[in-house]
Design a protein around this motif. Structure first.
Motif, PDB file in Angstrom:
ATOM      1  N   TYR A  94       0.853  -1.192   0.000  1.00 35.59           N
ATOM      2  CA  TYR A  94       0.000   0.000   0.000  1.00 35.59           C
ATOM      3  C   TYR A  94       0.890   1.243   0.000  1.00 35.59           C
ATOM      4  O   TYR A  94       1.821   1.355   0.811  1.00 35.59           O
ATOM      5  CB  TYR A  94      -0.905   0.000   1.223  1.00 35.59           C
ATOM      6  N   SER A  95       0.578   2.161  -0.905  1.00 40.88           N
ATOM      7  CA  SER A  95       1.381   3.382  -1.044  1.00 40.88           C
ATOM      8  C   SER A  95       0.461   4.592  -1.071  1.00 40.88           C
ATOM      9  O   SER A  95      -0.656   4.522  -1.581  1.00 40.88           O
ATOM     10  CB  SER A  95       2.187   3.348  -2.335  1.00 40.88           C
ATOM     11  N   CYS A  96       0.970   5.684  -0.557  1.00 37.97           N
ATOM     12  CA  CYS A  96       0.211   6.919  -0.677  1.00 37.97           C
ATOM     13  C   CYS A  96       0.833   7.803  -1.749  1.00 37.97           C
ATOM     14  O   CYS A  96       2.021   7.674  -2.071  1.00 37.97           O
ATOM     15  CB  CYS A  96       0.078   7.653   0.648  1.00 37.97           C
ATOM     16  N   HIS A  97       0.008   8.668  -2.286  1.00 31.25           N
ATOM     17  CA  HIS A  97       0.394   9.447  -3.465  1.00 31.25           C
ATOM     18  C   HIS A  97      -0.246  10.821  -3.408  1.00 31.25           C
ATOM     19  O   HIS A  97      -1.360  10.989  -2.904  1.00 31.25           O
ATOM     20  CB  HIS A  97      -0.081   8.715  -4.723  1.00 31.25           C
ATOM     21  N   THR A  98       0.476  11.792  -3.939  1.00 27.83           N
ATOM     22  CA  THR A  98      -0.111  13.089  -4.180  1.00 27.83           C
ATOM     23  C   THR A  98       0.537  13.683  -5.424  1.00 27.83           C
ATOM     24  O   THR A  98       1.594  13.228  -5.877  1.00 27.83           O
ATOM     25  CB  THR A  98       0.055  14.029  -2.969  1.00 27.83           C
ATOM     26  N   GLU A  99      -0.129  14.669  -5.960  1.00 26.08           N
ATOM     27  CA  GLU A  99       0.383  15.352  -7.139  1.00 26.08           C
ATOM     28  C   GLU A  99       0.356  16.846  -6.860  1.00 26.08           C
ATOM     29  O   GLU A  99      -0.672  17.388  -6.442  1.00 26.08           O
ATOM     30  CB  GLU A  99      -0.460  15.040  -8.371  1.00 26.08           C
ATOM     31  N   VAL A 100       1.464  17.493  -7.075  1.00 33.74           N
ATOM     32  CA  VAL A 100       1.568  18.937  -6.861  1.00 33.74           C
ATOM     33  C   VAL A 100       2.147  19.574  -8.113  1.00 33.74           C
ATOM     34  O   VAL A 100       3.285  19.251  -8.510  1.00 33.74           O
ATOM     35  CB  VAL A 100       2.452  19.263  -5.641  1.00 33.74           C
ATOM     36  N   MET A 101       1.356  20.416  -8.747  1.00 30.19           N
ATOM     37  CA  MET A 101       1.785  21.140  -9.953  1.00 30.19           C
ATOM     38  C   MET A 101       2.364  20.189 -10.981  1.00 30.19           C
ATOM     39  O   MET A 101       3.422  20.429 -11.579  1.00 30.19           O
ATOM     40  CB  MET A 101       2.794  22.227  -9.576  1.00 30.19           C
ATOM     41  N   GLY A 102       1.679  19.055 -11.170  1.00 32.41           N
ATOM     42  CA  GLY A 102       2.059  18.114 -12.197  1.00 32.41           C
ATOM     43  C   GLY A 102       3.144  17.135 -11.803  1.00 32.41           C
ATOM     44  O   GLY A 102       3.505  16.254 -12.592  1.00 32.41           O
ATOM     45  N   VAL A 103       3.674  17.278 -10.617  1.00 32.93           N
ATOM     46  CA  VAL A 103       4.718  16.356 -10.142  1.00 32.93           C
ATOM     47  C   VAL A 103       4.074  15.338  -9.208  1.00 32.93           C
ATOM     48  O   VAL A 103       3.381  15.703  -8.263  1.00 32.93           O
ATOM     49  CB  VAL A 103       5.844  17.104  -9.415  1.00 32.93           C
ATOM     50  N   HIS A 104       4.333  14.062  -9.480  1.00 36.05           N
ATOM     51  CA  HIS A 104       3.772  12.975  -8.682  1.00 36.05           C
ATOM     52  C   HIS A 104       4.747  12.582  -7.578  1.00 36.05           C
ATOM     53  O   HIS A 104       5.939  12.395  -7.820  1.00 36.05           O
ATOM     54  CB  HIS A 104       3.466  11.770  -9.562  1.00 36.05           C
ATOM     55  N   TYR A 105       4.215  12.428  -6.402  1.00 35.16           N
ATOM     56  CA  TYR A 105       5.010  12.010  -5.250  1.00 35.16           C
ATOM     57  C   TYR A 105       4.420  10.730  -4.681  1.00 35.16           C
ATOM     58  O   TYR A 105       3.201  10.619  -4.495  1.00 35.16           O
ATOM     59  CB  TYR A 105       5.031  13.094  -4.169  1.00 35.16           C
ATOM     60  N   TRP A 106       5.314   9.770  -4.401  1.00 34.26           N
ATOM     61  CA  TRP A 106       4.908   8.483  -3.821  1.00 34.26           C
ATOM     62  C   TRP A 106       5.720   8.219  -2.566  1.00 34.26           C
ATOM     63  O   TRP A 106       6.897   8.575  -2.484  1.00 34.26           O
ATOM     64  CB  TRP A 106       5.160   7.348  -4.804  1.00 34.26           C
ATOM     65  N   GLY A 107       5.092   7.544  -1.641  1.00 37.14           N
ATOM     66  CA  GLY A 107       5.831   7.035  -0.511  1.00 37.14           C
ATOM     67  C   GLY A 107       6.519   5.743  -0.897  1.00 37.14           C
ATOM     68  O   GLY A 107       6.383   5.243  -2.015  1.00 37.14           O
ATOM     69  N   GLN A 108       7.244   5.168   0.060  1.00 37.80           N
ATOM     70  CA  GLN A 108       8.007   3.956  -0.233  1.00 37.80           C
ATOM     71  C   GLN A 108       7.125   2.703  -0.195  1.00 37.80           C
ATOM     72  O   GLN A 108       7.537   1.650  -0.673  1.00 37.80           O
ATOM     73  CB  GLN A 108       9.165   3.804   0.772  1.00 37.80           C
ATOM     74  N   GLY A 109       5.936   2.830   0.364  1.00 33.53           N
ATOM     75  CA  GLY A 109       5.015   1.703   0.447  1.00 33.53           C
ATOM     76  C   GLY A 109       5.154   0.940   1.747  1.00 33.53           C
ATOM     77  O   GLY A 109       6.208   0.932   2.387  1.00 33.53           O
ATOM     78  N   THR A 110       4.070   0.301   2.128  1.00 32.15           N
ATOM     79  CA  THR A 110       4.073  -0.543   3.321  1.00 32.15           C
ATOM     80  C   THR A 110       3.337  -1.835   2.997  1.00 32.15           C
ATOM     81  O   THR A 110       2.278  -1.824   2.381  1.00 32.15           O
ATOM     82  CB  THR A 110       3.447   0.190   4.524  1.00 32.15           C
ATOM     83  N   GLN A 111       3.913  -2.939   3.401  1.00 35.88           N
ATOM     84  CA  GLN A 111       3.355  -4.258   3.061  1.00 35.88           C
ATOM     85  C   GLN A 111       2.223  -4.628   4.012  1.00 35.88           C
ATOM     86  O   GLN A 111       2.371  -4.543   5.239  1.00 35.88           O
ATOM     87  CB  GLN A 111       4.438  -5.326   3.130  1.00 35.88           C
ATOM     88  N   VAL A 112       1.127  -5.036   3.432  1.00 34.15           N
ATOM     89  CA  VAL A 112       0.001  -5.579   4.192  1.00 34.15           C
ATOM     90  C   VAL A 112      -0.199  -7.016   3.741  1.00 34.15           C
ATOM     91  O   VAL A 112      -0.378  -7.278   2.552  1.00 34.15           O
ATOM     92  CB  VAL A 112      -1.282  -4.765   3.968  1.00 34.15           C
ATOM     93  N   THR A 113      -0.146  -7.935   4.686  1.00 38.59           N
ATOM     94  CA  THR A 113      -0.344  -9.346   4.383  1.00 38.59           C
ATOM     95  C   THR A 113      -1.467  -9.874   5.250  1.00 38.59           C
ATOM     96  O   THR A 113      -1.421  -9.757   6.475  1.00 38.59           O
ATOM     97  CB  THR A 113       0.931 -10.160   4.643  1.00 38.59           C
ATOM     98  N   VAL A 114      -2.482 -10.438   4.608  1.00 41.26           N
ATOM     99  CA  VAL A 114      -3.639 -10.974   5.311  1.00 41.26           C
ATOM    100  C   VAL A 114      -3.637 -12.481   5.136  1.00 41.26           C
ATOM    101  O   VAL A 114      -3.724 -12.992   4.018  1.00 41.26           O
ATOM    102  CB  VAL A 114      -4.944 -10.369   4.785  1.00 41.26           C
ATOM    103  N   SER A 115      -3.531 -13.193   6.234  1.00 44.63           N
ATOM    104  CA  SER A 115      -3.504 -14.654   6.181  1.00 44.63           C
ATOM    105  C   SER A 115      -4.913 -15.228   6.336  1.00 44.63           C
ATOM    106  O   SER A 115      -5.749 -14.651   7.034  1.00 44.63           O
ATOM    107  CB  SER A 115      -2.596 -15.197   7.274  1.00 44.63           C
ATOM    108  N   SER A 116      -5.121 -16.345   5.701  1.00 42.92           N
ATOM    109  CA  SER A 116      -6.459 -16.972   5.761  1.00 42.92           C
ATOM    110  C   SER A 116      -6.576 -17.914   6.933  1.00 42.92           C
ATOM    111  O   SER A 116      -5.629 -18.223   7.608  1.00 42.92           O
ATOM    112  CB  SER A 116      -6.725 -17.716   4.458  1.00 42.92           C
TER     113      SER A 116
END
Length: 116
Positions: A94-116
């Motif tokens: 899962y990553s968060c994102h924003t765009e400012v004046m046409g420039v895209h910014y992303w975080g490094q991401g965080t892993q979510v694992t759901v076991s059954s």
């Protein structure tokens, strides 16, 4: 520039909950909206939810409605994603994102694992 840092991922059993955080820094005042995306192995990245920075208007992908809640704390420059009733198919980075004046910014991401 804007920097985004996610946290809160982890391993959880099906039916459990997690709260992800996305902390923003830098030119935070220029942010209009922040979105959460996810990418599962072998699949394309998909939008999960988004929220406007000032008004708090929200958007959810239909399959997330009722289980996921996006919110923001402007005082902390942080956007949250509360995820309930998690399913194995929610497993992804899962990553968060924003765009400012046409420039895209992303975080490094965080892993979510759901076991059954």
């Amino acid at each position: 520039q804007v920097q985004l840092v996610e946290s809160g991922g982890g391993l959880v059993q099906a039916g459990g909950s997690l709260r992800l955080s996305c902390a923003a820094s830098g030119r935070v005042f220029s942010i209009y909206a922040v979105g959460w995306f996810r990418q599962a192995p072998g699949k394309e990245r998909e939008s999960v939810a988004s929220i406007t920075w000032s008004g708090g208007n929200t958007y959810y992908k239909d399959s997330m409605k009722g289980r996921f809640t996006i919110s923001r704390d402007n005082a902390k420059n942080t956007v949250y994603l509360q995820m309930n009733s998690l399913k194995p198919e929610d497993t992804a980075v899962y990553s968060c994102h924003t765009e400012v004046m046409g420039v895209h910014y992303w975080g490094q991401g965080t892993q979510v694992t759901v076991s059954s």
